[in-house]
Design an enzyme around this catalytic site. Structure first.
Site, mmCIF file in Angstrom:
data_model
loop_
_atom_site.group_PDB
_atom_site.id
_atom_site.type_symbol
_atom_site.label_atom_id
_atom_site.label_comp_id
_atom_site.label_asym_id
_atom_site.label_seq_id
_atom_site.Cartn_x
_atom_site.Cartn_y
_atom_site.Cartn_z
ATOM 1 N N ARG A 67 0.856 -1.186 0.000
ATOM 2 C CA ARG A 67 0.000 0.000 0.000
ATOM 3 C C ARG A 67 0.894 1.239 0.000
ATOM 4 N NH1 ARG A 67 -2.411 -3.380 4.032
ATOM 5 N NH2 ARG A 67 -4.538 -4.057 3.490
ATOM 6 N N LYS A 110 -2.837 -1.845 7.757
ATOM 7 C CA LYS A 110 -4.021 -1.347 8.439
ATOM 8 C C LYS A 110 -4.154 -1.974 9.820
ATOM 9 C CE LYS A 110 -6.759 -0.236 4.333
ATOM 10 N NZ LYS A 110 -8.029 -0.466 3.596
ATOM 11 N N HIS A 170 -1.688 2.835 -6.230
ATOM 12 C CA HIS A 170 -2.572 1.689 -6.023
ATOM 13 C C HIS A 170 -2.696 0.850 -7.289
ATOM 14 C CE1 HIS A 170 -4.715 0.092 -2.661
ATOM 15 N NE2 HIS A 170 -5.814 -0.112 -3.354
ATOM 16 N N ARG A 195 -0.179 -1.797 -7.068
ATOM 17 C CA ARG A 195 -0.632 -2.849 -6.141
ATOM 18 C C ARG A 195 -1.653 -3.758 -6.838
ATOM 19 N NH1 ARG A 195 -1.509 -4.324 -0.598
ATOM 20 N NH2 ARG A 195 -3.698 -4.489 0.008
ATOM 21 N N HIS A 198 -4.896 -8.609 3.214
ATOM 22 C CA HIS A 198 -6.348 -8.532 3.353
ATOM 23 C C HIS A 198 -6.808 -9.425 4.497
ATOM 24 C CE1 HIS A 198 -6.924 -7.341 -1.156
ATOM 25 N NE2 HIS A 198 -6.625 -6.301 -0.398
ATOM 26 N N TYR A 249 -9.985 -9.790 -7.519
ATOM 27 C CA TYR A 249 -8.954 -10.015 -8.528
ATOM 28 C C TYR A 249 -9.240 -11.253 -9.366
ATOM 29 C CZ TYR A 249 -6.514 -6.356 -6.091
ATOM 30 O OH TYR A 249 -6.193 -5.140 -5.524
#
Length: 295
Positions: free
Chosen positions: A145, A169, A238, A241, A264, A273
């Site tokens: 990220r 995150k 992004h 990514r 994730h 994806y």
């Protein structure tokens, strides 16, 4: 400070410290609750009912707020009222049953492999471009990220194991592989970094002033680099990514591995994806299958 505002500040403090939300998330929730306070007028947020919340949501929709933004706004309201309910401050959650307008499903944009090659194979002209090439190689190599790359310190790179350790995150740490091209680009940058970085600076990527490179500066440098290479489209961090995830999934088919490398928490986030992968397969089919070719 009145009791209602104090309640909001207590909620935001709890969000930051107990739930380890990022400063960006806390700031967004603060704006969303301020928007609700603007609609409520003199009425305390803790005293609003379902009908008024629904009307507030419709007003924001009428002002042109996008479905994605409305969904995020409603999420902040729900979090606040559930927080109040858990503490016995309200008898019932007025946000219960509210629904934001349905969001159109949009697939993330990914570069084609040959576009990534054109972007990353260019040679740098100076020490700042040496830094830039290392950043962009690392983005694509490890699927980082933007915030993870910006906060990365020198000791986050382990050349012996060929890995990078980042904090994502909710302060979750993960370690992902770094490819050989990215490793080579990083080694070249580290030869230059010592003459630019301030003595006490820990950041891997630093500005001309020797301090940690800001997120916005990284975005600008990538846009400048893509323009210089003649890609003919706007490239943002992004997108690298997304390209990492799409290309890795096309090659391996291992959704769980891609999930882990992207950081994730929910595999449903990674599953988008698979749609990109299907698009790739559909193009191959259309181009190669005898019964798919246009006459």
């Amino acid at each position: 400070m009145d009791a209602v505002r104090l309640g909001v500040e207590d909620f935001l403090a709890d969000l930051a410290h107990q739930r380890v939300a990022s400063p960006h998330t806390v700031a967004a929730y603060r704006r969303d609750l301020a928007a609700l306070a603007g609609v409520a007028g003199d009425r305390p947020l803790a005293g609003l009912d379902h009908a008024l919340l629904r009307r507030a949501l419709m007003q924001l929709h009428g002002k042109g707020l996008a479905a994605r933004s409305l969904a995020r706004t409603l999420s902040a309201w729900r979090a606040y009222y559930r927080w109040l309910a858990r503490r016995g401050a309200i008898a019932a959650d007025p946000s219960d049953g509210l629904r934001a307008p349905k969001q159109p499903r949009t697939l993330p944009k990914a570069l084609a492999v040959d576009q990534v090659t054109a972007l990353l194979d260019a040679s740098p002209d100076d020490e700042l471009e040496t830094r830039d090439k290392a950043m962009f190689e690392l983005f694509y190599s490890s699927g980082l990220r933007l915030s993870e790359l910006a906060t990365l310190d020198v000791d986050g790179i382990d050349f012996a194991s060929g890995t990078v350790t980042v904090t994502g995150k909710r302060s979750k740490t993960r370690t992902v592989p770094v490819g050989t091209k990215a490793t080579a680009a990083l080694r070249e940058w580290l030869k230059e970094r010592g003459s630019t970085a301030l003595a006490e600076e820990l950041a891997l990527f630093v500005s001309r002033r020797g301090t940690r490179l800001a997120v916005r500066s990284i975005e600008r440098r990538l846009g400048r680099w893509a323009t210089k290479q003649g890609l003919g489209l706007h490239v943002h961090p992004h997108m690298l990514r997304h390209s990492f995830a799409s290309h890795l999934l096309q090659s391996s088919g291992d959704l769980r591995a891609v999930q882990e490398m992207l950081g994730h928490s929910n595999i449903a986030t990674t599953q988008i994806y698979t749609h990109l992968d299907f698009q790739h397969l559909a193009k191959v089919y259309d181009a190669a299958h005898p019964r798919a070719r246009k006459k």
